[in-house]
Design a protein around this motif. Structure first.
Motif, short mmCIF file in Angstrom:
data_model
loop_
_atom_site.label_atom_id
_atom_site.label_comp_id
_atom_site.label_asym_id
_atom_site.label_seq_id
_atom_site.Cartn_x
_atom_site.Cartn_y
_atom_site.Cartn_z
N GLN A 1 -8.62 8.45 -0.10
CA GLN A 1 -8.55 7.04 -0.26
C GLN A 1 -7.15 6.43 -0.83
OE1 GLN A 1 -11.36 5.73 -3.30
NE2 GLN A 1 -11.08 3.84 -2.95
N GLU A 2 -6.74 5.31 -0.15
CA GLU A 2 -5.51 4.90 -0.84
C GLU A 2 -6.04 3.82 -1.63
OE1 GLU A 2 -2.68 3.84 -2.05
OE2 GLU A 2 -1.52 4.73 -0.23
N THR A 3 -5.71 4.11 -2.92
CA THR A 3 -6.58 3.57 -3.92
C THR A 3 -5.95 2.00 -4.28
OG1 THR A 3 -4.94 4.48 -5.58
CG2 THR A 3 -7.16 5.42 -5.43
N PRO B 1 -2.74 8.00 -3.82
CA PRO B 1 -4.02 8.28 -3.21
C PRO B 1 -4.80 9.38 -3.84
CG PRO B 1 -2.06 7.89 -1.85
CD PRO B 1 -1.72 8.08 -3.19
N GLN C 1 -7.83 1.63 1.29
CA GLN C 1 -7.90 2.22 2.45
C GLN C 1 -8.75 3.52 2.50
OE1 GLN C 1 -3.90 1.72 3.97
NE2 GLN C 1 -4.42 -0.15 4.94
N VAL D 1 -0.37 12.99 -4.06
CA VAL D 1 -1.60 12.69 -3.92
C VAL D 1 -2.48 13.45 -4.68
CG1 VAL D 1 -3.61 13.19 -2.12
CG2 VAL D 1 -1.35 12.55 -1.20
N LYS E 1 -4.67 0.12 -2.07
CA LYS E 1 -4.77 -0.94 -0.79
C LYS E 1 -6.51 -0.81 -0.32
CE LYS E 1 -0.38 -0.48 1.14
NZ LYS E 1 0.53 0.07 2.50
#
Length: 507
Positions: free
Chosen positions: A307-309, A247, A313, A277, A311
């Protein structure tokens, strides 16, 4: 000599200096011989009308001048004049940059389009995957790039050398790799073989790996240690952060002073979450619009989001709250623990969705795209995209052909506005078209052919579970001439030029 003559000669000399270039322009009759006679060549295939090519030009020139000292050749080819040459090298858009080691060893340039990045990338290309390092060359090797890795390994330790070499081959585009078998040099650097030292010109200056020499462990160490504790997110670094596999926490602020102040405040959190992270600051004046992509308000700064890169999200921090060490620490800790729900941006689900092209939004994405009983072709588009507008009538016609066919309950033609809806797919540009075959939704197939109805039908038939092929003939007999497919390439240079000239502050 008259004063007027001297003045004219002076102007000519100045013009010659102004036009002097270390970028060699090649043509069809000079390209092959030039490439064969030089060990390493970076080539740009461009078009004079291309906006991105114009933006690249001064950076490319600067890099060429620097690389000239390293005997690395930098060339360009005008594809409006050398059409056959560009087609022979598979050029489909501008600018296209390729690295040549002879005519049979060609690879795409994968770096950023800035002078420093081009220079760094090509110097790494000029080095062997692993360079021999001695006490006399170590200092110079450390200066080869912002980040270099040197392994200190006993000469008899073949297993460790092989593991390091495998990592070097995989990451050679990212970092220079060196190897020393000098025991005394290892001791002078404060390590005992086998060990890897990552030297960097930021943060603490170096990091040391002394765990078991396994390729995955060394690779993870390299990626983690080479990433600044709190770096700067921008066009040159964005793709690296996206490909890091972990993330990314954004710190939006409008001034350098404010970004520095907040970075110092949040530094303990970044240190505690290193490798879990990534943290980076982002210029909110230049790239504030990107806040909207993270479901933040794009006019209220400073701001923070994760940002969960992998996925795609988004986890925005409440912009009504102050950014403090305690508040952000609690937010990040909860995120890592899986206690924060992702924010989902979505248009409303359409009341009616029975047209030839299904309208997908974030809230019905899983129901339509991930319906495992159907082959789903989906277009990810942006409202401002010229190529998307050109594709629209053909895409509607494609949907109509399948809606009237025997495959109407097995094949879905769909589209989603990827700027107004959060989608899990990684989208690099617009339009992006993917096929999710029935029974295999985890592995979509990305379309890369010409955007003609016939080619899209072939793509669905070849990659879908149902091998669904329909005919254009019936539709063409009643279709207006404007809807017919009469051109081999739907993107004209005029349209491409317009697209290239559009400016968006997307990263």
């Amino acid at each position: 000599m008259h004063a007027a003559q001297r003045f004219a000669l002076g102007l000519l000399a100045a013009a010659a200096v102004a036009t002097a270039s270390d970028v060699v322009q090649l043509k069809k009759d000079t390209f092959d011989e030039f490439v064969k006679s030089n060990d390493l060549v970076l080539a740009e295939f461009f078009a004079p009308w291309c906006g991105h090519c114009k933006a690249l030009a001064p950076e490319y020139e600067e890099a060429a001048t620097t690389l000239k000292e390293k005997n690395i050749k930098v060339v360009k080819v005008d594809c409006t004049e050398e059409t056959d040459l560009c087609q022979a090298h598979g050029v489909e858009g501008y600018p296209t940059l390729k690295v040549f080691r002879g005519l049979d060893n060609v690879s795409p340039y994968k770096g950023a389009r800035k002078a420093a990045a081009i220079t760094s990338y090509m110097i790494k290309q000029s080095l062997p995957a692993v360079s021999d390092v001695t006490k006399d060359t170590l200092e110079e090797f450390q200066k080869a790039d912002k980040v270099v890795l040197v392994a200190y390994i006993d000469a008899s330790d073949k297993a460790s050398s092989e593991a390091f070499a495998q990592v070097a081959e995989k990451l050679r585009d990212d970092y220079p790799f060196g190897l020393s078998t000098d025991v005394a040099l290892a001791e002078a650097e404060g390590v005992k073989a086998p060990a890897v030292v990552l030297y960097k010109d930021f943060d603490e200056g170096k990091a040391v790996f002394t765990e078991k020499f396994e390729t995955e462990a060394i690779q993870k160490f390299a990626k983690t240690a080479a990433t600044p504790l709190i770096g700067e997110i921008g066009p040159e670094t964005y793709s690296d952060y996206m490909s890091a596999g972990i993330p990314l926490a954004y710190i939006f602020a409008e001034t350098p002073e404010e970004r520095k102040e907040i970075s110092e405040k949040l530094k303990p959190i970044a240190e505690a979450q290193r490798g879990v992270v990534n943290f980076g600051t982002i210029d909110a004046k230049a790239y504030g619009a990107h806040a909207g992509n993270l479901n933040l308000k794009a006019d209220k700064f400073p701001a923070f989001a994760i940002q969960e890169t992998t996925k795609n999200q988004k986890f925005p921090f409440d912009q009504e709250k102050e950014i403090t060490l305690e508040a952000i620490k609690a937010f990040v800790d909860d995120f890592v623990a899986g206690k924060v729900e992702p924010s989902i941006k979505s248009e409303p689900i359409p009341e009616k969705n029975d047209g030839p092209v299904a309208v997908v939004v974030a809230k019905n994405y899983n129901d339509i795209v991930l319906d495992d009983t159907k082959d789903v072709l989906i277009e990810f588009y942006a409202p401002w995209c010229g190529h998307c507008k050109a594709l629209a009538p053909k895409y509607e016609e494609l949907g109509a052909l399948y809606a009237k066919s025997e495959f109407k309950d097995k094949v879905v033609i769909a589209k989603v506005d990827a700027t107004a809806n959060d989608v899990p797919d990684e989208i690099q540009g617009f339009p992006t078209i993917k096929l999710y075959p029935a029974g295999g939704k985890a592995e979509p197939v990305t379309y890369s052919g010409s955007r003609t109805i016939d080619d899209l039908i072939k793509f669905i038939a070849e990659n879908g579970k149902y091998k669904a092929s329909v005919s254009e003939e019936a539709e063409e007999s009643s279709a207006a001439p404007a809807a017919s497919e009469s051109t081999a390439e739907p993107e004209t240079k005029t349209e491409a030029a317009k697209e290239a000239e559009e400016t968006h502050d997307e990263l």
